[in-house]
Design a protein around this motif. Sequence first.
Motif, PDB file in Angstrom:
ATOM      1  N   ARG A 160      -5.378 -14.146  -4.995  1.00 31.56           N
ATOM      2  CA  ARG A 160      -3.960 -13.863  -4.751  1.00 31.56           C
ATOM      3  C   ARG A 160      -3.690 -12.384  -4.988  1.00 31.56           C
ATOM      4  O   ARG A 160      -3.859 -11.887  -6.105  1.00 31.56           O
ATOM      5  CB  ARG A 160      -3.091 -14.725  -5.654  1.00 31.56           C
ATOM      6  N   GLY A 175      -0.890  -9.598  -5.093  1.00 33.97           N
ATOM      7  CA  GLY A 175       0.529  -9.287  -5.116  1.00 33.97           C
ATOM      8  C   GLY A 175       0.754  -7.892  -4.554  1.00 33.97           C
ATOM      9  O   GLY A 175       0.048  -6.951  -4.932  1.00 33.97           O
ATOM     10  N   LEU A 217       1.104 -12.123  -1.684  1.00 32.88           N
ATOM     11  CA  LEU A 217       2.448 -12.347  -2.216  1.00 32.88           C
ATOM     12  C   LEU A 217       3.213 -11.038  -2.068  1.00 32.88           C
ATOM     13  O   LEU A 217       2.859 -10.038  -2.682  1.00 32.88           O
ATOM     14  CB  LEU A 217       2.380 -12.759  -3.691  1.00 32.88           C
ATOM     15  N   ILE A 272       6.559  -8.549  -2.254  1.00 31.84           N
ATOM     16  CA  ILE A 272       7.836  -8.296  -2.920  1.00 31.84           C
ATOM     17  C   ILE A 272       8.365  -6.935  -2.453  1.00 31.84           C
ATOM     18  O   ILE A 272       7.701  -5.914  -2.629  1.00 31.84           O
ATOM     19  CB  ILE A 272       7.692  -8.294  -4.454  1.00 31.84           C
ATOM     20  N   HIS A 293       6.946 -13.248 -11.259  1.00 29.15           N
ATOM     21  CA  HIS A 293       5.681 -13.480 -10.544  1.00 29.15           C
ATOM     22  C   HIS A 293       4.497 -12.865 -11.266  1.00 29.15           C
ATOM     23  O   HIS A 293       3.425 -12.719 -10.679  1.00 29.15           O
ATOM     24  CB  HIS A 293       5.782 -12.893  -9.135  1.00 29.15           C
ATOM     25  N   ASP A 301       1.415 -14.828 -10.991  1.00 27.05           N
ATOM     26  CA  ASP A 301       1.174 -15.430  -9.678  1.00 27.05           C
ATOM     27  C   ASP A 301       0.120 -14.695  -8.857  1.00 27.05           C
ATOM     28  O   ASP A 301      -0.162 -15.097  -7.729  1.00 27.05           O
ATOM     29  CB  ASP A 301       2.483 -15.482  -8.867  1.00 27.05           C
ATOM     30  N   TRP A 352      -2.696  -6.641  -8.255  1.00 25.21           N
ATOM     31  CA  TRP A 352      -1.431  -6.108  -7.733  1.00 25.21           C
ATOM     32  C   TRP A 352      -1.678  -4.791  -7.022  1.00 25.21           C
ATOM     33  O   TRP A 352      -2.392  -3.913  -7.530  1.00 25.21           O
ATOM     34  CB  TRP A 352      -0.412  -5.901  -8.858  1.00 25.21           C
TER      35      TRP A 352
END
Length: 432
Positions: free
Chosen positions: A4, A6, A30, A32, A47, A50, A54
């Motif tokens: 995942r 971000g 993900l 944002i 998050h 999550d 990043w």
Amino acid sequence: MKLRLGVLGADDSLEIIESVTREFSELECLKIVYWKEEEIVDLLEPHIHDADMWLFSGKVPYSLVKAWGKVKVPMAYVPHMGASLYRTLLYLSHQQNIRVQDVSFDTFSVDELDLFLQEAGIEGGHRWLKHYDGVITAGELADYHEQLWKEGKTRAAVTCLRTADLEMRERGVPVHRVLPTRSGVQAVIHMLLRTNEMLHFKDTQIAVQMMEIDPFRELAGGTFATDDWQNAEIKTMEKLLRYAKHLHGSLKTAGPGRYAIFTTRGILQNTTTGFTTMPDLEDDFGIEADAVTCGIGIGKTANEAEIHAGTALLHAKERGAANWMVFFDDKSIVGPLGSSEQLSYSSVSARLQKLGEQTSLSVLTLSKLDSILRKRKTMEINAHELAQSMQILPRSARRILMELESKGLAQVVGEESPNPRGRPRKVYRITW
């Protein structure tokens, strides 16, 4: 199972980044979007767990989150140097007929921009640059560019910050935004993937937790027989077996009152909150915390990890009972866990080895002192403060400081009186 990723950033950058992430089948994205720097942390916080990694669209959101300090997974940002900046300057030169000397820049360091222009073959260099470390507001950047433009010193502004770009457009300042290139985004994602692999390898490294436990704590009364001793050891073993099972590890005895648990770095890292705290042995496993002195060793092999655990245990015992220390595979030492005075120092340092040759002090002692000074953010210390930080006798601390003074590595810069009747304490400034 997909990793995942971000991605947090400005709207225009995220479009480019998201299109690149689709090329990586192992990633799940993900996204944002932020419009104001003040909202970045609030947007990210729900998050925080999550994502495995990043990626930020620029230096400002990355710096804000790094300063926040709650993200514990790999982080990176897309740089605006290289092809990203070259594309912007090419447009200004060929489409707008604007020279570099007539442009104001931000974000880049002087050395970065100088080297880039030199490698690009652009002569004359730059005149106007607003460099910043960490975080800056869009308004501050906009003010800088606008003032130069109004004074006729520049014809255009080049910014790396989307919010500053929008602010200047509202003010009527001719501005050009440096956007990430696909190749730049690809390079950073590859770097994050390699970092994740490295951390995964670290998590699977062997870790040994060597514990000394006083078996007399299990005995009641002032007298006891051999059977009582054996029963106390059996009770301790039962508790440690439950703890070892919790660590998905194996337990073996390493001598009277000494036990070793073999597990992995990742599990112990989680159990000790990133090697900063001690687990609650008393409430969870019935082991009295003040009866346990512990050394944790990390290594590439079981033998190396066990040796490091033994070394860590010796360091823990030097600081007194119920202390926990960690010895990593890079020879760095951290501890005591759970203490506000926790230090991180190294047993191998070329600089400190050289200093050790000049004095009668060990590299380890010098490394501890170096760590204490860095934590205190000052090069001045007295013997009482050093003794407390190292958990040694004041006379031993005075000997260390006097040895440094005699070799020209420290000097007395003053005296402090703890109370009217107390003996003044010399304050030393370390000058190495």
